[in-house]
Design an enzyme around this catalytic site. Structure first.
Site, PDB file in Angstrom:
ATOM      1  N   TYR A  56       0.819  -1.209   0.000  1.00  0.00           N
ATOM      2  CA  TYR A  56       0.000   0.000   0.000  1.00  0.00           C
ATOM      3  C   TYR A  56       0.858   1.266   0.000  1.00  0.00           C
ATOM      4  O   TYR A  56       1.802   1.407   0.776  1.00  0.00           O
ATOM      5  CB  TYR A  56      -0.923   0.045   1.228  1.00  0.00           C
ATOM      6  CG  TYR A  56      -1.673   1.350   1.337  1.00  0.00           C
ATOM      7  CD1 TYR A  56      -2.707   1.652   0.459  1.00  0.00           C
ATOM      8  CD2 TYR A  56      -1.315   2.310   2.279  1.00  0.00           C
ATOM      9  CE1 TYR A  56      -3.377   2.862   0.526  1.00  0.00           C
ATOM     10  CE2 TYR A  56      -1.975   3.526   2.362  1.00  0.00           C
ATOM     11  CZ  TYR A  56      -3.004   3.799   1.481  1.00  0.00           C
ATOM     12  OH  TYR A  56      -3.650   5.003   1.537  1.00  0.00           O
ATOM     13  N   HIS A  86      -4.741  16.423  -3.358  1.00  0.00           N
ATOM     14  CA  HIS A  86      -5.122  16.556  -1.952  1.00  0.00           C
ATOM     15  C   HIS A  86      -5.010  17.995  -1.436  1.00  0.00           C
ATOM     16  O   HIS A  86      -5.327  18.263  -0.273  1.00  0.00           O
ATOM     17  CB  HIS A  86      -4.269  15.624  -1.083  1.00  0.00           C
ATOM     18  CG  HIS A  86      -4.644  14.175  -1.219  1.00  0.00           C
ATOM     19  ND1 HIS A  86      -4.696  13.526  -2.418  1.00  0.00           N
ATOM     20  CD2 HIS A  86      -4.993  13.242  -0.275  1.00  0.00           C
ATOM     21  CE1 HIS A  86      -5.050  12.265  -2.239  1.00  0.00           C
ATOM     22  NE2 HIS A  86      -5.244  12.069  -0.937  1.00  0.00           N
ATOM     23  N   ASN A 198       0.727  12.140   4.958  1.00  0.00           N
ATOM     24  CA  ASN A 198       0.179  11.355   6.078  1.00  0.00           C
ATOM     25  C   ASN A 198       0.859  11.800   7.363  1.00  0.00           C
ATOM     26  O   ASN A 198       2.084  11.888   7.423  1.00  0.00           O
ATOM     27  CB  ASN A 198       0.452   9.867   5.856  1.00  0.00           C
ATOM     28  CG  ASN A 198      -0.777   9.109   5.371  1.00  0.00           C
ATOM     29  OD1 ASN A 198      -0.823   7.901   5.460  1.00  0.00           O
ATOM     30  ND2 ASN A 198      -1.769   9.811   4.857  1.00  0.00           N
ATOM     31  N   TYR A 282     -16.376  31.575  46.073  1.00  0.00           N
ATOM     32  CA  TYR A 282     -15.612  30.501  45.430  1.00  0.00           C
ATOM     33  C   TYR A 282     -14.536  31.011  44.466  1.00  0.00           C
ATOM     34  O   TYR A 282     -13.484  30.393  44.324  1.00  0.00           O
ATOM     35  CB  TYR A 282     -16.554  29.589  44.640  1.00  0.00           C
ATOM     36  CG  TYR A 282     -17.424  28.683  45.470  1.00  0.00           C
ATOM     37  CD1 TYR A 282     -17.395  28.708  46.863  1.00  0.00           C
ATOM     38  CD2 TYR A 282     -18.289  27.783  44.850  1.00  0.00           C
ATOM     39  CE1 TYR A 282     -18.196  27.876  47.614  1.00  0.00           C
ATOM     40  CE2 TYR A 282     -19.098  26.938  45.598  1.00  0.00           C
ATOM     41  CZ  TYR A 282     -19.049  26.993  46.980  1.00  0.00           C
ATOM     42  OH  TYR A 282     -19.850  26.160  47.713  1.00  0.00           O
ATOM     43  N   ARG A 285     -11.733  31.676  46.891  1.00  0.00           N
ATOM     44  CA  ARG A 285     -11.393  30.572  47.784  1.00  0.00           C
ATOM     45  C   ARG A 285     -11.014  29.300  47.027  1.00  0.00           C
ATOM     46  O   ARG A 285     -10.192  28.508  47.477  1.00  0.00           O
ATOM     47  CB  ARG A 285     -12.596  30.289  48.688  1.00  0.00           C
ATOM     48  CG  ARG A 285     -12.292  29.332  49.798  1.00  0.00           C
ATOM     49  CD  ARG A 285     -13.464  28.995  50.715  1.00  0.00           C
ATOM     50  NE  ARG A 285     -14.739  29.568  50.433  1.00  0.00           N
ATOM     51  CZ  ARG A 285     -15.897  28.940  50.648  1.00  0.00           C
ATOM     52  NH1 ARG A 285     -15.895  27.694  51.105  1.00  0.00           N
ATOM     53  NH2 ARG A 285     -17.043  29.531  50.411  1.00  0.00           N
ATOM     54  N   PHE A 330      -1.557   7.578  11.855  1.00  0.00           N
ATOM     55  CA  PHE A 330      -1.870   8.952  11.439  1.00  0.00           C
ATOM     56  C   PHE A 330      -3.150   9.472  12.089  1.00  0.00           C
ATOM     57  O   PHE A 330      -3.513  10.629  11.919  1.00  0.00           O
ATOM     58  CB  PHE A 330      -2.048   8.997   9.917  1.00  0.00           C
ATOM     59  CG  PHE A 330      -2.952   7.908   9.402  1.00  0.00           C
ATOM     60  CD1 PHE A 330      -4.291   7.844   9.769  1.00  0.00           C
ATOM     61  CD2 PHE A 330      -2.462   6.922   8.562  1.00  0.00           C
ATOM     62  CE1 PHE A 330      -5.115   6.837   9.311  1.00  0.00           C
ATOM     63  CE2 PHE A 330      -3.289   5.911   8.092  1.00  0.00           C
ATOM     64  CZ  PHE A 330      -4.617   5.862   8.465  1.00  0.00           C
ATOM     65  N   GLU A 415     -12.169   5.590   5.293  1.00  0.00           N
ATOM     66  CA  GLU A 415     -11.829   6.349   6.501  1.00  0.00           C
ATOM     67  C   GLU A 415     -13.148   6.680   7.208  1.00  0.00           C
ATOM     68  O   GLU A 415     -13.680   7.784   7.089  1.00  0.00           O
ATOM     69  CB  GLU A 415     -11.027   7.593   6.108  1.00  0.00           C
ATOM     70  CG  GLU A 415      -9.684   7.201   5.485  1.00  0.00           C
ATOM     71  CD  GLU A 415      -9.139   8.222   4.505  1.00  0.00           C
ATOM     72  OE1 GLU A 415      -9.599   9.380   4.533  1.00  0.00           O
ATOM     73  OE2 GLU A 415      -8.250   7.866   3.714  1.00  0.00           O
TER      74      GLU A 415
END
Length: 524
Positions: A56, A86, A198, A282, A285, A330, A415
Site C-alpha cells: 500500500y 489533496h 500522512n 468561590y 477561595r 496517522f 476512513e
C-alpha cells in the site's frame, strides 16, 4: 556565536525546543546517524518497487484505491499527483509560525527512518526551515484522521514548484521563490508523496501552541488571582498546604503554593488577619481547585504532545523489506481528545476570572468602592469592562463542544472514523486568545482594587507587578476610553510581562514562588 543544535530524528523533541527552532533560537540538523537510517529505509522502498509485490502506498493507489496496482513507471507520477489532488484546503491561512512548526515536526518524524523518504527531500524541507520560506497553508479542510491530508499537501506543494510561500516579508508564488533562489522542483520517488501528507503535524503544531499559550495563561491567572485576593482582602488560609495535602492533586498543590508564596509578607493580609469574615466566595477561595484542575489538563496535554513529537505518524510504516505495516498511526484521536480537554480547561480559567472581575465591582469588600470608582453616578467606573469579559467567557463556552465527539466518514467509507483534532486545535487557540483578553481585564480591575489598599503594601512580588502595570495604565479616578487600557493590558499578558517581573523579583530577593515540585508545571 553558533546556535545550539538539535538532532532531528534522533533527539528528544519537546514543545519548547520545537518553538525555539521555529523562532531561530535553535538550529535543527539531520545527524549522520539519522541519515544512515533514512537512506537504508529508502533503499527498502526501492527494492519493493523493483520486486513488484503489492505494498500500500508504494505501488498501489491511496484510500479506497488501495487495490489498484500502479506500474513501476507510474509510481513517481503518483507522488506528484497526490500532492496536487489533496491540496483542497480553504479558509484563511494559518499563522506562519504554525506552518513553520508543521515543517519542523514533519521533519522530526520523517528523519526517524521509517517512512521511506529520500534524504534529498528532507534536505529541501530543512532549507525551507533555515531560510524562513514558509508555505501558505489554508486553515480548513482536515478531519484529522488519514493524517492532516489537505494542510500537509499545501505545506509541501512548494517542493514540486507549486503553491505559495511567505518569504522575506511577503507572500509569493513558489515559481517566484525559485527565480529568487535558483531552486528547482524536487523529484519525488515512490512512497514520498504519501509520506509527506500522512501524519498529524497540523494537529500537533496547534497543540504545541496550545501548550505554550495555556501555560502562559495559567501562570498569569495565578498571579492576577493573588492580586485580586489582595485588592478584595481575601483570606490566605485556603492556600495552606495542610489543606491540600489532604486532597493532593498535583495542580491544586502547585497553585496553592504559588498563590500562598505571593501573599506572604503582605501588610494587606496582616491588616485583616482577625476580621469577622469567615470565608470568601468561590472565585477567590477555590482558585487552587479550579486553576489546579486546568493545570492538570495542561500537564496531560503536554505529556501526550511529547509522545507525538517523537513518534512516526505516517502510513505505511517501513520496518524492513519483509515487514511493511499499513496501520492507523496517522489518526489524530490521541491528541484530539486531550486538546478538547485543554480547551475546556482554558475556558474555565476565563470563566472564573470573569467571576472575580464581577466580584470586584460589587462594593462588598471594605474600602473598595462599588464599580471600583469613588465618584460614580456621572461615572460608570469599571462596570462595562465586565460586559466584555462576560461576552468573551460566553463565547468560549460555545467553543467548548468537543470536536473529537464528532466523526464524519470520508474516502468512500475507507476512513469511516475521524478525529476532528484539526478543528479542536484551531478552536482551542481561539479560546486561549479570548482568555488572554479576559485576564488582561482582570489585571486592570485587580490593579484598581489594589490601589485602594494604600498605604499598605503587598508582598514584594505583587507590589513590583502593580508598579509595572501602573507604568502602562494609570489609576482611573473618572471614566475614560477603557478600550485603550484594555489593549495595553492585552499586550502585558501576551508579552508575559508579569511572569518576567515575578521571576526577576524573586531572584533579586532570593524568594521562591511555590515549591520544589513546581518544575513539573514550569517546564514544557
Amino acid at each position: 556565536m553558533a546556535k545550539e543544535q538539535f538532532l532531528l530524528g534522533e533527539g528528544y523533541l519537546t514543545s519548547k525546543i520545537a518553538l525555539a527552532i521555529a523562532r531561530n533560537k535553535v538550529q535543527g540538523i539531520i545527524s549522520d546517524t539519522a541519515k544512515e537510517k533514512i537512506n537504508a529505509n529508502r533503499q527498502v522502498v526501492e527494492n519493493i518497487v523493483e520486486k513488484g509485490a503489492a505494498v500500500y502506498g508504494i505501488n498501489t493507489g491511496f484510500g479506497p484505491l488501495c487495490t489498484t496496482m500502479i506500474s513501476k513507471e507510474e509510481t513517481r507520477i503518483l507522488q506528484t499527483n497526490i500532492l496536487q489532488s489533496h491540496s483542497v484546503g480553504v479558509g484563511v491561512p494559518i499563522d506562519t509560525e504554525i506552518a513553520k512548526l508543521m515543517l519542523i515536526l514533519k521533519l522530526q518524524s520523517l528523519a526517524k527512518g521509517y517512512s521511506g523518504i529520500a534524504e534529498t527531500t528532507l534536505n529541501r524541507i530543512l532549507w525551507h526551515i533555515d531560510n524562513d520560506a514558509i508555505p501558505v497553508v489554508p486553515s480548513q479542510g482536515s478531519v484529522g484522521a488519514s493524517g492532516d491530508l489537505a494542510p500537509l499537501s499545501h505545506l509541501f506543494l512548494p517542493l514540486i514548484g507549486l503553491g505559495k510561500v511567505q518569504y522575506q516579508g511577503e507572500e509569493i508564488t513558489t515559481a517566484t521563490l525559485f527565480e529568487k533562489t535558483g531552486l528547482t522542483s524536487v523529484e519525488l520517488g515512490p512512497k514520498e508523496g504519501l509520506a509527506l501528507i500522512n501524519g498529524t503535524q497540523f494537529i500537533l503544531a496547534h497543540a504545541v501552541k496550545v501548550v505554550e499559550k495555556l501555560h502562559s495563561c495559567l501562570s498569569q491567572a495565578d498571579i492576577i488571582g493573588a492580586m485580586m485576593i489582595e485588592g478584595l482582602q481575601g483570606s490566605i488560609k485556603p492556600f495552606f498546604p495542610e489543606l491540600h495535602n489532604l486532597r493532593p492533586y498535583k495542580g491544586n498543590k502547585h497553585v496553592a503554593a504559588r498563590v500562598k508564596s505571593l501573599l506572604e509578607g503582605s501588610e494587606i493580609m496582616e491588616d485583616h488577619a482577625n476580621c469577622e469574615r469567615v470565608q470568601d466566595p468561590y472565585s477567590l477561595r477555590c482558585i487552587p481547585q479550579v486553576h489546579g484542575s486546568s493545570r492538570n489538563a495542561w500537564l496531560h496535554l503536554k505529556e501526550l504532545v511529547e509522545v507525538e513529537l517523537n513518534s512516526v505518524t505516517d502510513n505505511p510504516i517501513i520496518i524492513n523489506e519483509e515487514l511493511t505495516i499499513s496501520g492507523g498511526s496517522f489518526h489524530g484521536q490521541p491528541l484530539a481528545m486531550a486538546i478538547d480537554y485543554a480547551c475546556l480547561a482554558a475556558s474555565e480559567i476565563g470563566n472564573i476570572s470573569d467571576r472575580r472581575i464581577y466580584l470586584s465591582l460589587e462594593g462588598n469588600s471594605p474600602g473598595v468602592p462599588k464599580l471600583l470608582m469613588k465618584d460614580t453616578g456621572i461615572n460608570s467606573g469599571y462596570m462595562i469592562l465586565q460586559y466584555t469579559t462576560a461576552a468573551l467567557a460566553s463565547e468560549n463556552k460555545g467553543l467548548c463542544f468537543p470536536s473529537s465527539a464528532d466523526s464524519i466518514p470520508t474516502s468512500l467509507g475507507q476512513e469511516d472514523h475521524v478525529s476532528m483534532g484539526s478543528i479542536g486545535g484551531r478552536k482551542a487557540l481561539r479560546v486561549l486568545e479570548n482568555v488572554e483578553k479576559i485576564l488582561a481585564i482582570e489585571l486592570l480591575t485587580a490593579a484598581q482594587a489594589f490601589e485602594f489598599r494604600k498605604p499598605l503594601k503587598s508582598g514584594i512580588i505583587l507590589d513590583e507587578i502593580h508598579k509595572t502595570v501602573r507604568k502602562e495604565v494609570s489609576f482611573a479616578e473618572i471614566d475614560r476610553v477603557f478600550a485603550d487600557d484594555i489593549e495595553k493590558g492585552i499586550k502585558i499578558v501576551q508579552e508575559q510581562t508579569i511572569i518576567k517581573v515575578a521571576q526577576e523579583t524573586a531572584q533579586q530577593h532570593n524568594v521562591s514562588i511555590g515549591t520544589p515540585f513546581d518544575t513539573e508545571f514550569e517546564n514544557y
